[in-house]
Motif scaffolding. Sequence first.
Motif, mmCIF file in Angstrom:
data_model
loop_
_atom_site.group_PDB
_atom_site.id
_atom_site.type_symbol
_atom_site.label_atom_id
_atom_site.label_comp_id
_atom_site.label_asym_id
_atom_site.label_seq_id
_atom_site.Cartn_x
_atom_site.Cartn_y
_atom_site.Cartn_z
ATOM 1 N N ARG A 225 3.358 1.242 -10.171
ATOM 2 C CA ARG A 225 2.272 0.550 -10.888
ATOM 3 C C ARG A 225 2.715 0.180 -12.307
ATOM 4 N NH1 ARG A 225 -0.673 4.588 -8.098
ATOM 5 N NH2 ARG A 225 -0.980 5.801 -9.990
ATOM 6 N N PRO B 247 0.814 -1.230 0.000
ATOM 7 C CA PRO B 247 0.000 0.000 0.000
ATOM 8 C C PRO B 247 0.845 1.277 0.000
ATOM 9 C CG PRO B 247 -0.813 -1.544 1.646
ATOM 10 C CD PRO B 247 0.471 -2.099 1.123
ATOM 11 N N ARG B 248 1.995 1.241 0.672
ATOM 12 C CA ARG B 248 2.860 2.431 0.708
ATOM 13 C C ARG B 248 3.464 2.731 -0.655
ATOM 14 N NH1 ARG B 248 5.479 -0.223 5.092
ATOM 15 N NH2 ARG B 248 7.339 -0.307 3.820
ATOM 16 N N ASN C 285 2.593 1.457 -3.668
ATOM 17 C CA ASN C 285 1.682 1.431 -4.813
ATOM 18 C C ASN C 285 1.104 2.810 -5.133
ATOM 19 O OD1 ASN C 285 0.653 -0.183 -6.891
ATOM 20 N ND2 ASN C 285 -1.315 -0.337 -5.862
ATOM 21 N N LYS C 286 1.345 3.795 -4.281
ATOM 22 C CA LYS C 286 0.863 5.149 -4.535
ATOM 23 C C LYS C 286 1.670 5.825 -5.651
ATOM 24 C CE LYS C 286 -0.656 5.671 0.193
ATOM 25 N NZ LYS C 286 -0.361 6.233 1.502
ATOM 26 N N GLU C 287 2.858 5.323 -5.902
ATOM 27 C CA GLU C 287 3.717 5.904 -6.935
ATOM 28 C C GLU C 287 3.330 5.354 -8.298
ATOM 29 O OE1 GLU C 287 5.955 8.261 -6.295
ATOM 30 O OE2 GLU C 287 5.477 8.165 -4.157
ATOM 31 N N ILE C 288 3.181 6.224 -9.267
ATOM 32 C CA ILE C 288 2.751 5.797 -10.608
ATOM 33 C C ILE C 288 3.765 4.856 -11.255
ATOM 34 C CG2 ILE C 288 3.686 7.792 -11.858
ATOM 35 C CD1 ILE C 288 0.957 7.610 -13.497
#
Length: 136
Positions: free
Chosen positions: A77, A68-69, A71-74
């Motif tokens: 992904r 979760p930490r 995965n916020k970065e594009i």
Amino acid sequence: MVWLKRNFLWIFYFSFVGLAIIFHKGEPLFFTDGPYAIGKPIVWLIFLGFLAYSIYCSSKDSFIKALPRINKEIWVRQIGLDLYIGVAMAAFLIYLNEGSLLFVALWFLPILVFANLAVLLYVALNYGSIVAHFTG
């Protein structure tokens, strides 16, 4: 109990590795006599190095908690999508090598969860037969 919870994925992974080695048929485990024979021990070394690094990383931070930490970065992904496109191609290679959707299905969950740790194991185990498809 905490140890089991923290290491569940590794227990699953090493169980999978053990079963893959036990049920592996055909070529020898670590060496081959076919073309490009030096590649098989090299693939095993790459696999073992990547496995060691993965175990080291999991000792520093939980993969499940880190997702979760990060995965916020594009770009994370994008890298994930890139990884799983490559993994899908590897699953297709397994199908071409084995000629069986059932065999791919048996490898599907480990490949989905462990990605290249499962793919590298498959390539290490089946290096000679994969190379034989390309060298005729």
